[in-house]
Enzyme design. Sequence first.
Site: not given
Length: 495
Positions: A28, A30, A201
Site C-alpha cells: 500500500d 499512504d 496500514d
Amino acid sequence: MAKRPDSRDEHTSDETSDSGSAGAAFFDLDRTLLRGASGEVFSDAMRAAGLVSRTIPGEKLLYQLFNTVGETLPSMALARQAATFAKGRSRATFQEAADSVADRLVDMVQPFAESVFAMHRDEGRPIVLATTTPYDLVKPFADRLGLDGVVATRYGVEDDDDTYNGALVGPFVWSTGKLAAVREWADEHDVDLVASYAYSDSVYDTPLLAAVGHPVVVNPDPRMVFMAAARRWPTIELDVAPGVRKVPVLGMELQKLALTFSRPSMVPYADIRIRHADKIPAEGPVILVANHRSYFDPMVISMVVAKTGRAVRSLGKKEVFDVPVVGPLATAMGGIRVDRGTGSDEPLKAAADALNAGEMVAIMPEGTIPRGPAFFEPKLQGRWGAARLAHMTGATVVPVGLWGTELVWPRSSRVPKLFNVTDAPTVLATVGDPVEIKGKSVDKDTKRIMKAISALLPPEARVRREPTPEELAATYPPGYQGDPDKENERRPGTD
C-alpha cells in the site's frame, strides 16, 4: 508480536505454493510505504500545473486527520468521485505534474522500507505498488523506486484528444476493489497470492491481506490494531529499526515514552550532572560512544539521550537479550543483540541499517567493564566496531565521558546503592565535540575515539595510580574466581 518479516530476521516462507507459481510483494502507499499521505503532495502539484484552481476548505485538516486515523469512508467517497472532477483534463498534464513531485514522494518513503524490498528481491519476488491513488499520479514514483508493477485506480481516456472522460477503467482500487485488481494483476503475471506478501496500514485492506499467504500490517490505523490482533497478523513499523515497538494508536515509540521519565531528578541516590548534551546533532546518523565503568552507565546514557528528544539504538551483550521478559523488552526498546563469541557481522549490519536510516546508535567501545587493574588504566582501549560503523555509514561520532557511575553501582554489587540518598555520589556525563574520523584506518580512528572520550574525563582519570585493595575488589563481579593478573588480557580486541 510476531517477528518482522525482513532480511534482518531469520524466517522461513514458501517460495512457491503447491501450484508452482511464485509470489509477489504488494505494498500500500499512504501510511505504509510513505510517512503520511501523498494527497497533499499531489494537490500541490495539481495547483502548480493549473489543474486545480483553488484549495478545498479544510483540506489540510483532512490530511492531518488521515495521517492520524487513516482512511475514512467520506475520504474514500471523495476519492471515488475524483475521476468525474478530472473529466476533460489533459492526461499528459497530469502525468507531468506527477513526475514533478515524484522525488518528493521518494523522500517520504519510510527509512526501513528498502531493507524489506531487498529481502523480497533477494528471494525473487516482484515488488508491486497497490494503491487507490490514480495510476497516472503514482507511476513516476514507482519508476523512481524501481518497482516491478503498479496496481492503481485507472481513469478512462478519450482516444481523440487524450483527456480524461470521467469514468473508471476497471475497479476503484480500494477494499474489495483492490483485491479484485490485485487478483487480475496476479493472474496476468502468473503470481500466486498464497505465496505472496501484502503490506498495509488500513483496515479497509483486510480483504487483500486475508487473501495472501503472508499478510503484514504496517503502522496500523486504530481499527487495524484490533483486526491484526484478532487475526494474529504480524505488525511492523517501517520508520524504526526491526523489533522496535510503538505504543498502539498513539504511534509513539516505546523507548521515547520511557525516556520521558529518564531524568536525573528521578534518581535520588545519585547526583547526576549532564554537560553539553546540545552537542549531539538533533537529526541525522549519529554514533554515540562512551567509556564503560558500571552497570549504571546505560541509565546515564539514556538521560543524555532524553535531552536530545531522539531515540537511540544500543548494542548489548547477548546475555541481556537471552533473559526472559527482559530480552524482548530490550529489543522493543531498540537494543541490538551482540554475541561476540560467534564473530557474526549481523549486529554491525543492523546498526549500520539504523544509521543509514538516520537514527542514532550508542556503543561502548570497551565492550565490557574493565576488571581489576585494567579498570584503573588511564589509557582507554576500544574495539573497532564504532570506527567500522563510521567508515561504513559516514555517521557523526560523538564522544561521551562517564565518571562516577561505579560509585552508584559497582561491578561487585548485584544492585545499585539505592540508599545513598543523604550522601549521593556525583556522576558526570560530558558530551564532547564530534570526533574527526579520517576513514583510512579503523585502528587509528578507534584510538582517536578513545582519546576523545578520555579528554572528557576529570584529570585524575588520566593519571596512573595504585588502587587500594577495596577499590580493586569493587571492580570484580560477585563470586569472582578469576586470576587478577590476567585481567589485562581481557582488554578489547579488534572486533
